[in-house]
Design an enzyme around this catalytic site. Structure first.
Site, PDB file in Angstrom:
ATOM      1  N   CYS A   2      49.650  31.765  38.601  1.00  0.00           N
ATOM      2  CA  CYS A   2      50.976  32.411  38.647  1.00  0.00           C
ATOM      3  C   CYS A   2      50.895  33.892  38.284  1.00  0.00           C
ATOM      4  O   CYS A   2      49.908  34.375  37.776  1.00  0.00           O
ATOM      5  CB  CYS A   2      51.895  31.723  37.660  1.00  0.00           C
ATOM      6  N   GLY A  28      51.085  33.583  43.541  1.00  0.00           N
ATOM      7  CA  GLY A  28      51.840  32.320  43.592  1.00  0.00           C
ATOM      8  C   GLY A  28      52.862  32.381  44.693  1.00  0.00           C
ATOM      9  O   GLY A  28      53.635  33.340  44.778  1.00  0.00           O
ATOM     10  N   ASN A 101      51.478  32.047  32.890  1.00  0.00           N
ATOM     11  CA  ASN A 101      50.330  31.953  33.821  1.00  0.00           C
ATOM     12  C   ASN A 101      49.213  31.268  33.044  1.00  0.00           C
ATOM     13  O   ASN A 101      48.824  31.718  31.980  1.00  0.00           O
ATOM     14  CB  ASN A 101      49.915  33.347  34.279  1.00  0.00           C
ATOM     15  N   GLY A 102      48.722  30.159  33.603  1.00  0.00           N
ATOM     16  CA  GLY A 102      47.628  29.457  32.939  1.00  0.00           C
ATOM     17  C   GLY A 102      47.881  27.963  32.961  1.00  0.00           C
ATOM     18  O   GLY A 102      48.650  27.452  33.775  1.00  0.00           O
ATOM     19  N   TYR A 258      38.527  36.081  43.637  1.00  0.00           N
ATOM     20  CA  TYR A 258      39.566  35.759  44.619  1.00  0.00           C
ATOM     21  C   TYR A 258      40.976  36.166  44.218  1.00  0.00           C
ATOM     22  O   TYR A 258      41.701  36.747  44.994  1.00  0.00           O
ATOM     23  CB  TYR A 258      39.532  34.252  44.885  1.00  0.00           C
ATOM     24  N   THR A 304      40.632  38.357  51.496  1.00  0.00           N
ATOM     25  CA  THR A 304      39.982  38.710  50.222  1.00  0.00           C
ATOM     26  C   THR A 304      38.542  39.190  50.384  1.00  0.00           C
ATOM     27  O   THR A 304      38.097  40.058  49.656  1.00  0.00           O
ATOM     28  CB  THR A 304      40.021  37.515  49.257  1.00  0.00           C
ATOM     29  N   ASP A 366      32.658  35.121  53.141  1.00  0.00           N
ATOM     30  CA  ASP A 366      33.895  34.801  52.442  1.00  0.00           C
ATOM     31  C   ASP A 366      33.690  35.027  50.952  1.00  0.00           C
ATOM     32  O   ASP A 366      32.557  35.054  50.476  1.00  0.00           O
ATOM     33  CB  ASP A 366      34.317  33.347  52.721  1.00  0.00           C
ATOM     34  N   ASP A 367      34.788  35.185  50.223  1.00  0.00           N
ATOM     35  CA  ASP A 367      34.652  35.435  48.790  1.00  0.00           C
ATOM     36  C   ASP A 367      34.185  34.182  48.075  1.00  0.00           C
ATOM     37  O   ASP A 367      33.501  34.248  47.059  1.00  0.00           O
ATOM     38  CB  ASP A 367      35.978  35.912  48.194  1.00  0.00           C
TER      39      ASP A 367
HETATM   40  O1  LIG Z   1      37.013  26.768  50.819  1.00  0.00           O
HETATM   41  P1  LIG Z   1      38.527  26.842  50.748  1.00  0.00           P
HETATM   42  O2  LIG Z   1      39.117  25.664  50.035  1.00  0.00           O
HETATM   43  O3  LIG Z   1      39.161  27.104  52.065  1.00  0.00           O
HETATM   44  O4  LIG Z   1      38.931  28.078  49.770  1.00  0.00           O
HETATM   45  C1  LIG Z   1      38.354  29.329  49.890  1.00  0.00           C
HETATM   46  C2  LIG Z   1      39.132  30.182  50.886  1.00  0.00           C
HETATM   47  O5  LIG Z   1      40.521  30.290  50.455  1.00  0.00           O
HETATM   48  C3  LIG Z   1      40.840  31.636  50.118  1.00  0.00           C
HETATM   49  O6  LIG Z   1      41.483  32.287  51.204  1.00  0.00           O
HETATM   50  P2  LIG Z   1      43.094  32.387  51.278  1.00  0.00           P
HETATM   51  O7  LIG Z   1      43.496  32.054  52.665  1.00  0.00           O
HETATM   52  O8  LIG Z   1      43.662  31.563  50.161  1.00  0.00           O
HETATM   53  O9  LIG Z   1      43.459  33.867  50.897  1.00  0.00           O
HETATM   54  P3  LIG Z   1      43.031  35.307  51.476  1.00  0.00           P
HETATM   55  O10 LIG Z   1      43.861  35.594  52.691  1.00  0.00           O
HETATM   56  O11 LIG Z   1      43.341  36.211  50.320  1.00  0.00           O
HETATM   57  O12 LIG Z   1      41.554  35.255  51.789  1.00  0.00           O
HETATM   58  C4  LIG Z   1      39.513  32.316  49.883  1.00  0.00           C
HETATM   59  O13 LIG Z   1      39.594  33.707  50.169  1.00  0.00           O
HETATM   60  C5  LIG Z   1      38.592  31.619  50.872  1.00  0.00           C
HETATM   61  O14 LIG Z   1      38.771  32.176  52.133  1.00  0.00           O
HETATM   62  N1  LIG Z   2      48.951  28.850  38.139  1.00  0.00           N
HETATM   63  C1  LIG Z   2      49.609  28.886  36.974  1.00  0.00           C
HETATM   64  O1  LIG Z   2      49.465  29.780  36.189  1.00  0.00           O
HETATM   65  C2  LIG Z   2      50.505  27.685  36.713  1.00  0.00           C
HETATM   66  C3  LIG Z   2      51.443  27.812  35.519  1.00  0.00           C
HETATM   67  C4  LIG Z   2      51.940  26.457  35.050  1.00  0.00           C
HETATM   68  N2  LIG Z   2      50.807  25.654  34.584  1.00  0.00           N
HETATM   69  C5  LIG Z   2      52.685  25.755  36.205  1.00  0.00           C
HETATM   70  O2  LIG Z   2      52.160  24.789  36.732  1.00  0.00           O
HETATM   71  O3  LIG Z   2      53.740  26.170  36.601  1.00  0.00           O
HETATM   72 MG   LIG Z   3      40.245  33.799  52.159  1.00  0.00          MG
END
Ligand SMILES: O=P(O)(O)OC[C@H]1O[C@H](OP(=O)(O)OP(=O)(O)O)[C@H](O)[C@@H]1O
Ligand SMILES: NC(=O)CC[C@H](N)C(=O)O
Ligand SMILES: [Mg+2]
Length: 508
Positions: A2, A28, A101-102, A258, A304, A366-367
């Protein structure tokens, strides 16, 4: 992961909070909320959806006052029901709202204690509601009609003693001010900034990432230290105090992999520079282990991984090409609720430009690879676009363990690298070559800037949980409670609606 924000200003804060949440939307996508106060009344708007969907003009008009907090949600506890959108509210003492957040690792135990000691009923499965009530209970015990910084800091000290896990929090005490605090390990980020109003008075913002500050014209003062609390009264007086007995700084390394925006600086570390270095070390691994590689072109998987892919291509002396175009209207897939939505969204989100693939040996960067949702689709798309060979590199090591600190990875069995060798993963995603970042290199990419960082929270890679209280029993319970099927059942149970379907609808 979050996003949280809080502001004490000399003018209405509704628009600044909205803008800051928009800048933090990447943390989020499930729900958003703002609460402000004026005189002894507070005004709250929260619902499922993106910031732009939740707040209409009529809502913004009602959010009056010079003090407020905001939240964008990516659930890691409870369900995706709008009942668990934040900020949460409790009426006693004083009227307190809270954004978190957490993730707490002892929320169930705390919830039972709250009822037994204080008859406090917790109405949702959100750990954030539990955290709020612990803070409220500890403040109430002090019995002051007008709380001062001493009572606020005393309540935060008690929160540190009772709550376990990860938390970056902003609480607003109606009529008095806001307090931001970070868990004793500093796992989740929080910083604060200041600006001077037209009439020369100080205004403050607390936020998850520094990018939210700069977007609103606040200059970064510093990060909140692990265990520290920053209390800002309505007149702009700011107090800080270390409230933990044994604070250490172990930031979550996945923020740099990420979650965070590249233009943010977290605990003095530039996310952008960290990602450039991740590309550099990936390239050096290729040159070290495969000096005769036949990579024709390096491509990012937007968004990312762009920074790392660009630097990797530069270091290898190979072309960098945007072979995949991202649909700008599809959000982040990893933080979407449920595997069905993630899978569908990956194909909607990314589309290949065939001419960049035809007859080429392409290195896709990928990241990270978590569930494999993205890479499984992407490798096939590259082949369908005509690639001769498809290589895949992850700027992070294999993600093999659940996360319990605010990233929704509750189940080891969901993780593609769990119980698998790199060769098995390569075959599973259909790549000709799979390259992972070494953990030592990743740690080097984010280190040597801030000597107060004692180590990094790397449990998703190592299975070592910095808070020392995470055992198999907890992980099994988490998997049981948070796997996809179970989570969607409980969503309906709490709010009586199918929260997932409503997630992206503009209900009213
Ligand atoms: O192996 P997975 O479970 O797919 O997770 C990893 C992928 O998910 C995220 O991308 P995302 O689409 O969330 O965001 P981005 O557009 O910032 O890359 C991350 O950047 C990878 O691309
Ligand atoms: N990603 C988060 O930080 C989640 C905050 C809180 N644990 C919720 O579920 O709303
Ligand atoms: Mg991605």
């Amino acid at each position: 992961m979050c996003g949280i924000v809080g502001i004490v200003s000399t003018t209405n804060v509704n628009q600044s909070l909205y803008d800051a949440l928009t800048v933090l939307q990447h943390r989020g996508q499930d729900a958003a909320g703002i609460v402000t106060f004026q005189d002894d009344r507070f005004y709250l708007r929260k619902d499922n959806g993106l910031v732009r969907d939740v707040f209409h003009t009529r809502h913004m008009r009602r959010l009056v006052g010079n003090v407020g907090i905001g939240h964008v949600r990516y659930p890691t506890a409870g369900s995706s029901s709008s009942a668990e959108a934040q900020p949460f509210y409790v009426n006693s003492p004083y009227g307190i709202t809270l954004a978190h957040n957490g993730n707490l690792t002892n929320a169930d135990e705390l919830s039972r204690d709250l009822f037994r000691t204080d008859l406090r009923h917790i109405n949702t499965n959100s750990d954030s509601e539990v955290l709020l009530n612990v803070f409220a209970h500890e403040l109430q015990k002090l019995g002051k009609l007008d709380p001062t910084k001493d009572e606020i800091f005393s309540a935060v000290r008690a929160v540190h003693k009772r709550c376990r896990g990860a938390y970056a929090v902003i609480a607003m005490i109606t009529g008095y001010g806001i307090v931001g605090f970070r868990d004793p390990n500093g796992i989740r980020p929080a910083c604060y900034g200041e600006r001077t109003s037209e009439d020369g008075r100080k205004e403050y913002m607390i936020a998850s990432e520094s990018v939210a500050l700069s977007a609103a014209g606040y200059s970064l003062v510093r990060d909140i230290a692990p265990g520290e609390a920053v209390y800002i009264e309505t007149d702009g007086t700011l107090y800080t105090q270390q409230c933990a007995e044994d604070p250490h700084l172990y930031p979550c390394i996945f923020e740099h992999v990420y979650f965070a925006r590249p233009d943010s600086i977290i605990d003095k570390v530039s996310v952008y520079k960290a990602r450039l270095r991740m590309g550099e070390t990936l390239a050096e691994k290729v040159l070290r282990d495969f000096p005769d590689h036949d990579i024709d072109v390096v491509m990012p998987i937007p968004d990312t991984s762009r920074t790392s892919a660009m630097q990797m291509a530069h270091r290898l002396g190979v072309k960098f090409r945007e072979g995949f175009i991202k649909n700008r209207y599809i959000g982040r897939t990893f933080i979407m609720p449920g595997q069905k939505m993630r899978k569908k969204s990956v194909r909607q989100k990314l589309n290949p430009i065939d001419l960049e693939f035809r007859g080429k040996n392409v290195m896709l960067v990928d990241d990270s690879i978590v569930r494999g949702t993205t890479c499984k689709e992407i490798v096939q798309m590259a082949r369908d676009a005509g690639a001769r060979k498809v290589y895949f590199a992850s700027a992070a090591p294999p993600v093999r363990y659940p996360n319990v600190y605010g990233i929704d990875m509750p189940s080891a069995s969901e993780l593609i690298a769990h119980d698998r060798t790199e060769e098995e993963i390569r075959d599973l995603i259909g790549a000709d070559w799979l390259l992972y970042q070494d953990l030592e290199d990743l740690v080097t990419c984010v280190s040597d800037v801030n000597e107060s960082i004692e180590g990094w929270e790397c449990s998703v890679f190592t299975g070592n949980y910095v808070t020392g209280d995470v055992d198999d029993a907890y992980l099994n319970r988490l998997e049981e409670m948070r796997n996809d099927e179970k989570r969607f059942q409980s969503a309906g149970a709490i709010s009586g609606d199918n929260a997932i379907i409503d997630l992206y609808n503009d209900e009213d």
